[in-house]
Structure formats: C-alpha cells, structure tokens
Enzyme design. Structure first.
Site, PDB file in Angstrom:
ATOM      1  N   MET A 157     136.469 -16.898 -30.906  1.00 14.35           N
ATOM      2  CA  MET A 157     136.154 -16.618 -32.302  1.00 14.35           C
ATOM      3  C   MET A 157     136.731 -17.663 -33.258  1.00 14.35           C
ATOM      4  O   MET A 157     137.524 -18.514 -32.862  1.00 14.35           O
ATOM      5  CB  MET A 157     136.676 -15.222 -32.686  1.00 14.35           C
ATOM      6  CG  MET A 157     136.065 -14.093 -31.885  1.00 14.35           C
ATOM      7  SD  MET A 157     136.758 -12.464 -32.312  1.00 14.35           S
ATOM      8  CE  MET A 157     136.144 -12.265 -33.999  1.00 14.35           C
ATOM      9  N   ASP A 212     134.625 -12.872 -28.258  1.00 16.37           N
ATOM     10  CA  ASP A 212     135.105 -12.654 -26.892  1.00 16.37           C
ATOM     11  C   ASP A 212     135.765 -11.296 -26.671  1.00 16.37           C
ATOM     12  O   ASP A 212     135.530 -10.642 -25.639  1.00 16.37           O
ATOM     13  CB  ASP A 212     136.038 -13.781 -26.449  1.00 16.37           C
ATOM     14  CG  ASP A 212     137.147 -14.085 -27.449  1.00 16.37           C
ATOM     15  OD1 ASP A 212     137.278 -13.374 -28.482  1.00 16.37           O
ATOM     16  OD2 ASP A 212     137.899 -15.043 -27.210  1.00 16.37           O
TER      17      ASP A 212
END
Length: 485
Positions: free
Chosen positions: A79, A235
């Site tokens: 991210m 994720d």
C-alpha cells in the site's frame, strides 16, 4: 481458473486456483528496491511489469492447459506507494514506497489540519501517499506539474493489464485522500494536498469487476475468452480475504516484512489518536482496524545480513519452546515506527548485550522485540474497544514455533495456525477474482481455513514476559527524545 497476483515489496507472486479454491500452480519473481538516500525507498514500476511477465511465463510453462482456462485476475499489492504518470500514462519518476520516510515533515503539516483525520479516519503517516505528493511538489516541482494520475502500485499493474485507471476502496484508504466512511474521494482532503479528483483513479469495491485483460495480452498468453480483472485489495485486506477474515471480529497477526495485527469490523470506527489504522475492507460494508509495525521479519533479515548467516540457520538456533525472556532487549525500529508511536525518527537498538552474547541470544531478542511491538499494537486496538479472543497466525515468521509461542505469551492470546500454506494475499486476490468473474458473494467464497494447531500462551511465563514488556516500553520512552522523536 483464477489468477491472484500479489505485488510484494521484495517480489511478485502469482497463484492459479480452480473454482474450488485449490492451487493449481504458483510462481514468483524478485523485485529490486533502491535506497538512494537514508530513509528513501523506491522501485521502478517497469520492474513490476517485468516480474509479472516472468510469473505468467512460468505459470503457463508449468500448466498451459489450466492457464488457458483463465477467467479472472485479482490484484493485491503493498500500500501507500506513489506512482506518478503523465497525460500519456508514462511514469515520471520511481515509485516512492510505503516504508519511505522522506515526507515526515509534509505528513506532520497535513496531519495538523483537523479535517484530515476526520475525513480519512487516520493519522497522516509519513508512509502514506498524500504527504509523498506534497514532498514531490516541494522538491520536484517539474514532476508535480506533469502529474496527470497517481496510482498505487497494484493499480499501475492493472493499468498495464487493462489500460484503465481504477483502484479499490481498501488500498485507496491508505492515501489520506479517501473519505473512509463514505468510501469516496474527498475533495477537501485532495485540496489540502494540492491535488484534484481528476488525478485519481475510478473507485470500485475489491470484489467488483475493474476492467478486462487487454486483447493483445490475451493473445500473447494463449487465452481465447475475456478475462475479468477484479478491483483487488491492499495487501492486508487481501490477506484478510485469503484467510477468511471478512466477518465482525475475525482477525489475524501477520509476521511478514512488516507486522500487522488486523481485525475485521462491520462498522466504521476510527481512532486516529491511537495510531491504529482504520481502512475500508476489500468487501462492501466492511472495514478493518489494524496496528502496524514497520519491521517484523525484516528485523530478522537485517540480523541475518549483518551476522552473515541465513535466516533459517538463525531460527534453528532457538528451541521450539520458550523457557524465559532474553536478557537482551531489542527495539525493532529499523525504519521508525507506526503503531502506537507514529515516530519516523526512532531507530532500532539492542540493550543489555553482554560479552558472552552470541547469534542465538540476538535471534531470541529480535523475535521477542517484534512480539513486544505487536503487543503495543494490541494495546492500541484494545483502547478502541477491539479485543480479539484469538487470532490466526500468518506470514513467513509463523514458520517458527518459538516465535509463535513467544508471541502468544506476550499477547496473552491463543494463536491458530492454519492448515496448509495458501491463505495469504495472493489467495485473497484470487478469491476476489472469483467474486468479480461470477458475481459471487464474498462470504460464500472467503471461508476460513482448517486449523492445524492452536498455540496457547504459556501461563507459567506470562508474568516474566509482562515484566520485560514493561521494560521494553520504558526503553522507548528513554530513547525517543535522543532520536528526535
């Protein structure tokens, strides 16, 4: 067949699964990270494409007949990265990654606006996307002026796959530009960061269709029919989908490059003052709360590099079961820390090292230090009203029973070890692909795995570890002022 692609910090992993969720084939390709200056961490987006090409080639070589039946692709990725594109879709500079701390001052300035926390539900951390763009505006004005689109890492991969600018809610929640409650871009937050909605990708839920694979790629990959690309997820939200944490209170603790303690919630409950992240989940009408530490297994990788011994060998030096806390305390702040400190200045330290201390002693202290940092995350989560009674244990560090028993005892929470190994972010991405391609309900697809064993806290050792945790916290308080935090 359905493909899950997980773009991690160190590499890209792809798994091919069937309708039943069973893995048919998998492949990985490494990705290089550049650190041109202290605190900087960058990757070249073209390396993600090369990695994806290698992964696809291996999957096809391993099982061409199965790959030819591909119907959907799901994406997961690390991210907060800032991938800047010009009006023609060309990258303007290397992507600034999640663990890059150069924009600490910009983050502090943005965070001082009360509107930012109210809108985003989070502290504006230096690793988030918005302060990175503020740094670019101040330090690379020519690049900033040419920026037509800002994409998160996995969404740049989507752009290559589909030609479309699209992102999902869970990943976008880590930019500081998203209204995490309303699940839409905030004009106010964007304006505070000198950005515009036109520079943002279109938003979808993670289980929704988000483009189709380009015709030229379908032909190159030997595919005859259309292939749907799902919205995907950041994720951690993808890992939650992979392990079935899509209902209120379901959660996991992950010992990956970073460390994560995540719990799924069915209501929006921000608490930015605790440094707990509150993001959208990858599935509709769900959110996630999580505490994040920046160096979990990365602490072991660092120790391995400096001792010149593989991580596996170091891990083998400690027994399967714990006996007592180490006399050495390790603070795992190699890149600063997020939860609960939001401190980009603090750095790692060993305290109590003796002339007789050896690799096994240092290994134990590193594992304990990470466990204590995860306990800090748990205490922060508890302060928001979230108190998990048990957690799934995932990530590379979960292969060490010593580490898990340490963690269970420090957290004072039983840890369930899933049976099998395919339940991470790549599996979550593949499950999102199943939903997008078949309009399936996430709850029907994202079932929890069977449990191999449950590791309970060592009640006979809870008290000594509790004392060490208290000392660990005191060390941070003593060292933080010296580090400028």
């Amino acid at each position: 067949m359905y493909l899950g692609l997980d773009l991690g910090t160190s590499g890209l992993r792809g798994i091919l699964i069937d309708d039943a969720g069973l893995v048919v084939s998998d492949a990985e390709a490494g990705i290089f990270t550049s650190t041109p200056k202290p605190g900087w961490s960058e990757q070249n987006p073209s390396d993600w494409i090369h990695a994806c090409t290698r992964v696809i080639a291996k999957l096809r070589a391993d099982n061409a007949s199965a790959f030819a039946k591909l119907r959907g692709i799901g994406l997961s990725g690390h991210m907060h990265g800032a991938t800047l594109l010009d009006a023609e879709g060309e990258t303007l500079r290397p992507c600034i990654l999640w663990n890059d701390t150069r924009s600490a001052n910009e983050a502090k300035t943005l965070d001082q606006s009360p509107q930012m926390r109210t809108i985003s539900g989070n502290i504006v951390f230096p690793g988030f996307t918005a302060p990175k763009l503020e740094w670019v505006r101040s330090n690379e004005p020519e690049v900033f002026s040419k920026t037509a689109k800002v994409l998160l890492p996995k969404d740049y991969l989507r752009f290559w796959l589909t030609g479309e600018y699209i992102s999902d809610m869970s990943d976008s929640a880590g930019t500081s530009w998203l209204d995490v409650d309303k699940r839409q871009w905030s004009e106010t937050a964007l304006g505070l960061g000198h950005m515009q909605a036109a520079q943002m990708p279109r938003l979808v839920e993670g289980n929704e269709p988000a483009g189709e694979l380009k015709t030229e790629l379908r032909h190159a990959w030997g595919l005859s029919g259309p292939v749907v690309v799902a919205g995907g997820a950041g994720d951690n939200a993808a890992a939650a989908c992979g392990i079935g944490s899509v209902k209120e209170g379901a959660g996991f603790v992950s010992l990956g490059t970073s460390g994560v303690l995540l719990v799924a919630r069915d209501a929006y409950g921000p608490a930015p003052e605790t440094a707990v992240h509150c993001f959208c989940h990858a599935v509709p009408e769900m959110w996630i709360q999580m505490g994040v530490i920046l160096s979990a297994t990365n602490s072991m990788n660092w120790l391995s590099s400096n001792l010149g011994q593989p991580v596996e060998k170091l891990a083998s030096m400690v027994p399967d079961s714990i006996a007592r806390p180490s006399s050495i305390t390790f603070l795992p702040y190699l890149s600063g820390e997020r939860t609960p400190h939001n401190d980009s200045h603090i750095r790692a330290a060993f305290l109590g090292v003796d002339v007789a201390s050896g690799p096994a002693d240092l290994t134990q202290s590193v594992m304990e230090g990470v466990a204590f940092a995860m306990r800090d995350c748990l205490e922060a989560l508890k302060s928001t009203g979230t108190s998990p009674t048990n957690l799934m244990a995932v990530g590379g560090g979960a292969r060490s029973r010593f580490w898990l028993e340490t963690l269970a005892t420090v957290l004072q929470v039983p840890l369930d070890v899933p049976k099998g190994s395919e339940f991470g972010a790549a599996m979550g991405a593949a499950r999102l692909a199943i939903c997008a391609a078949n309009n399936a309900k996430p709850g029907d697809i994202m079932k929890p795995p069977k449990i191999q064993e449950s590791i309970d806290p060592r009640n006979d050792l809870v008290e000594p570890y509790e004392r060490e945790f208290g000392q660990y916290r005191q060390y941070y308080k003593a060292l933080a002022p010296l580090a400028g935090g």
